[in-house]
Design a protein around this motif. Structure first.
Motif, PDB file in Angstrom:
ATOM      1  N   UNK A  55       0.876  -1.069  -0.043  1.00 25.52           N
ATOM      2  CA  UNK A  55       0.000   0.109  -0.099  1.00 25.52           C
ATOM      3  C   UNK A  55       0.886   1.260  -0.016  1.00 25.52           C
ATOM      4  N   UNK A  56       1.910   1.301   0.730  1.00 28.48           N
ATOM      5  CA  UNK A  56       2.905   2.507   0.752  1.00 28.48           C
ATOM      6  C   UNK A  56       3.334   2.457  -0.779  1.00 28.48           C
ATOM      7  N   UNK A  57       3.842   1.688  -1.376  1.00 27.42           N
ATOM      8  CA  UNK A  57       4.219   1.799  -2.797  1.00 27.42           C
ATOM      9  C   UNK A  57       2.851   2.538  -3.583  1.00 27.42           C
ATOM     10  N   UNK A  58       1.864   2.093  -3.501  1.00 28.55           N
ATOM     11  CA  UNK A  58       0.848   2.676  -4.244  1.00 28.55           C
ATOM     12  C   UNK A  58       0.386   4.232  -3.902  1.00 28.55           C
ATOM     13  N   UNK A  59       0.449   4.418  -2.620  1.00 30.15           N
ATOM     14  CA  UNK A  59       0.309   5.697  -2.282  1.00 30.15           C
ATOM     15  C   UNK A  59       1.352   6.726  -2.121  1.00 30.15           C
ATOM     16  N   UNK A  60       2.570   6.405  -2.137  1.00 33.54           N
ATOM     17  CA  UNK A  60       3.716   7.497  -1.782  1.00 33.54           C
ATOM     18  C   UNK A  60       3.753   8.505  -2.871  1.00 33.54           C
ATOM     19  N   UNK A  61       3.627   8.283  -4.223  1.00 38.62           N
ATOM     20  CA  UNK A  61       3.710   9.142  -5.353  1.00 38.62           C
ATOM     21  C   UNK A  61       2.689  10.058  -5.359  1.00 38.62           C
ATOM     22  N   UNK A  62       1.469   9.902  -4.478  1.00 41.26           N
ATOM     23  CA  UNK A  62       0.629  11.126  -4.657  1.00 41.26           C
ATOM     24  C   UNK A  62       0.197  11.457  -3.337  1.00 41.26           C
ATOM     25  N   UNK A  63       1.255  11.765  -2.327  1.00 40.87           N
ATOM     26  CA  UNK A  63       1.414  12.042  -1.103  1.00 40.87           C
ATOM     27  C   UNK A  63       0.527  13.591  -1.153  1.00 40.87           C
ATOM     28  N   UNK A  64       1.096  14.451  -1.890  1.00 42.09           N
ATOM     29  CA  UNK A  64       0.438  15.685  -1.911  1.00 42.09           C
ATOM     30  C   UNK A  64      -1.029  15.755  -2.090  1.00 42.09           C
ATOM     31  N   UNK A  65      -1.485  14.921  -3.089  1.00 42.06           N
ATOM     32  CA  UNK A  65      -2.847  14.827  -3.538  1.00 42.06           C
ATOM     33  C   UNK A  65      -3.666  14.202  -2.287  1.00 42.06           C
ATOM     34  N   UNK A  66      -3.179  13.502  -1.544  1.00 43.68           N
ATOM     35  CA  UNK A  66      -3.932  12.811  -0.330  1.00 43.68           C
ATOM     36  C   UNK A  66      -4.165  13.838   0.780  1.00 43.68           C
ATOM     37  N   UNK A  67      -3.339  14.902   0.856  1.00 45.45           N
ATOM     38  CA  UNK A  67      -3.459  15.772   1.769  1.00 45.45           C
ATOM     39  C   UNK A  67      -4.934  16.610   1.578  1.00 45.45           C
ATOM     40  N   UNK A  68      -5.179  16.529   0.262  1.00 48.48           N
ATOM     41  CA  UNK A  68      -6.558  17.297  -0.018  1.00 48.48           C
ATOM     42  C   UNK A  68      -7.594  16.360  -0.028  1.00 48.48           C
ATOM     43  N   UNK A  69      -7.275  14.988  -0.341  1.00 50.83           N
ATOM     44  CA  UNK A  69      -8.581  14.281  -0.810  1.00 50.83           C
ATOM     45  C   UNK A  69      -8.806  13.363   0.477  1.00 50.83           C
ATOM     46  N   UNK A  70      -8.002  13.259   1.512  1.00 49.73           N
ATOM     47  CA  UNK A  70      -8.462  12.438   2.687  1.00 49.73           C
ATOM     48  C   UNK A  70      -8.467  13.406   3.891  1.00 49.73           C
ATOM     49  N   UNK A  71      -8.733  14.711   3.827  1.00 47.92           N
ATOM     50  CA  UNK A  71      -8.670  15.476   4.866  1.00 47.92           C
ATOM     51  C   UNK A  71     -10.037  15.327   5.856  1.00 47.92           C
ATOM     52  N   UNK A  72     -11.113  14.836   5.303  1.00 52.25           N
ATOM     53  CA  UNK A  72     -12.104  14.624   6.254  1.00 52.25           C
ATOM     54  C   UNK A  72     -12.096  13.539   7.040  1.00 52.25           C
ATOM     55  N   UNK A  73     -11.154  12.596   6.854  1.00 47.62           N
ATOM     56  CA  UNK A  73     -10.724  11.354   7.569  1.00 47.62           C
ATOM     57  C   UNK A  73      -9.571  11.336   8.217  1.00 47.62           C
ATOM     58  N   UNK A  74      -8.880  12.499   8.342  1.00 50.40           N
ATOM     59  CA  UNK A  74      -7.754  12.739   9.266  1.00 50.40           C
ATOM     60  C   UNK A  74      -7.601  13.148  10.722  1.00 50.40           C
ATOM     61  N   UNK A  75      -8.971  12.801  11.211  1.00 50.58           N
ATOM     62  CA  UNK A  75      -8.998  12.815  12.869  1.00 50.58           C
ATOM     63  C   UNK A  75      -7.815  12.158  13.571  1.00 50.58           C
ATOM     64  N   UNK A  76      -7.217  13.011  14.159  1.00 47.62           N
ATOM     65  CA  UNK A  76      -6.129  12.172  15.126  1.00 47.62           C
ATOM     66  C   UNK A  76      -5.032  11.628  14.261  1.00 47.62           C
ATOM     67  N   UNK A  77      -4.837  11.869  12.964  1.00 49.49           N
ATOM     68  CA  UNK A  77      -3.778  11.452  12.021  1.00 49.49           C
ATOM     69  C   UNK A  77      -3.632  11.982  10.762  1.00 49.49           C
ATOM     70  N   UNK A  78      -2.519  11.862  10.190  1.00 49.76           N
ATOM     71  CA  UNK A  78      -2.352  12.624   8.876  1.00 49.76           C
ATOM     72  C   UNK A  78      -3.254  11.971   7.955  1.00 49.76           C
ATOM     73  N   UNK A  79      -3.410  12.804   6.969  1.00 53.58           N
ATOM     74  CA  UNK A  79      -4.367  12.401   5.507  1.00 53.58           C
ATOM     75  C   UNK A  79      -3.722  11.098   5.016  1.00 53.58           C
TER      76      UNK A  79
END
Length: 213
Positions: A55-79
């Motif tokens: 999963x890390x290999x899948x997500x790492x290339x879009x780290x900056x994208x995820x900062x926007x797209x998982x904002x609603x679910x980042x309670x107590x953790x990073x996006x």
């Protein structure tokens, strides 16, 4: 070998049994050496670490994208960690050591905004990706002004091309420019939407694996 200089309650230098003595800014202190783990690589641990790496290999290339797209679910953790958690639990297929990403079940954006309708992706021009969808403005929470969230993942290279501010939902189409070296390679493509003010995002929709012209 440790030495006790001032009795058992102070002045210990080094290690005596599982007690370690040290000095910090003139203050003597003791700490207990952690118990060793007899088998730090049990089958369950190896299995989980392998899934995590997948999963890390899948997500790492879009780290900056995820900062926007998982904002609603980042309670107590990073996006990023929120995205890791979801995809670890829902988007891994296979058995050790052959784990892989289950692309149709993976999410690169997550939220309660209305998802895209009839999304499709093709490539007929070198280094370009064409996306289309049906304008479903007015359905649920969908607004004509929502902006397209687009990700094209090159899994072999470990890279991704994305935008968090694509054309409006009402436009019905988008063009994503790609590196010229992607020609002849396959990309995994996702489409979602974000509200104009950035407060809401939709779940992403997998548009398939697209061979780039």
């Amino acid at each position: 070998m440790g030495k006790i200089k001032q009795g058992i309650l102070g002045g210990l230098s080094g290690k005596v049994g599982n007690v370690i003595g040290a000095n910090w800014k003139g203050i003597d202190y003791l700490r207990i050496k952690p118990s060793s783990v007899a088998n730090p690589r049990t089958p369950g641990q190896v299995d989980q670490r392998s899934k995590f790496s997948t999963v890390l290999r899948f997500l790492q290339p879009m780290t900056d994208f995820l900062k926007v797209t998982f904002r609603q679910y980042a309670s107590g953790m990073t996006q990023f960690n929120a995205a890791m958690s979801y995809n670890l639990n829902n988007a891994v297929t296979g058995v050790y050591p052959d784990f892989a990403i289950d692309y149709p079940n993976a999410l690169v954006s997550r939220g309660n905004l209305t998802t895209p309708a009839d999304g499709a992706a093709t490539s007929t021009t070198a280094a370009e990706l064409d996306l289309t969808w049906t304008d479903n403005s007015g359905t649920g929470s969908a607004m004509a002004t929502d902006k397209a969230l687009i990700v094209a993942i090159n899994a072999v290279r470990g890279e991704a091309v994305f935008t968090t501010a694509g054309p409006a939902r009402s436009a019905g189409s988008a063009l994503l420019n790609l590196p010229v070296e992607y020609s002849g390679e396959n990309l995994e493509v996702y489409l979602g939407f974000i509200s104009e003010d950035g407060s809401k995002v939709s779940n992403s929709v997998y548009l398939g694996s697209v061979s780039i012209a």
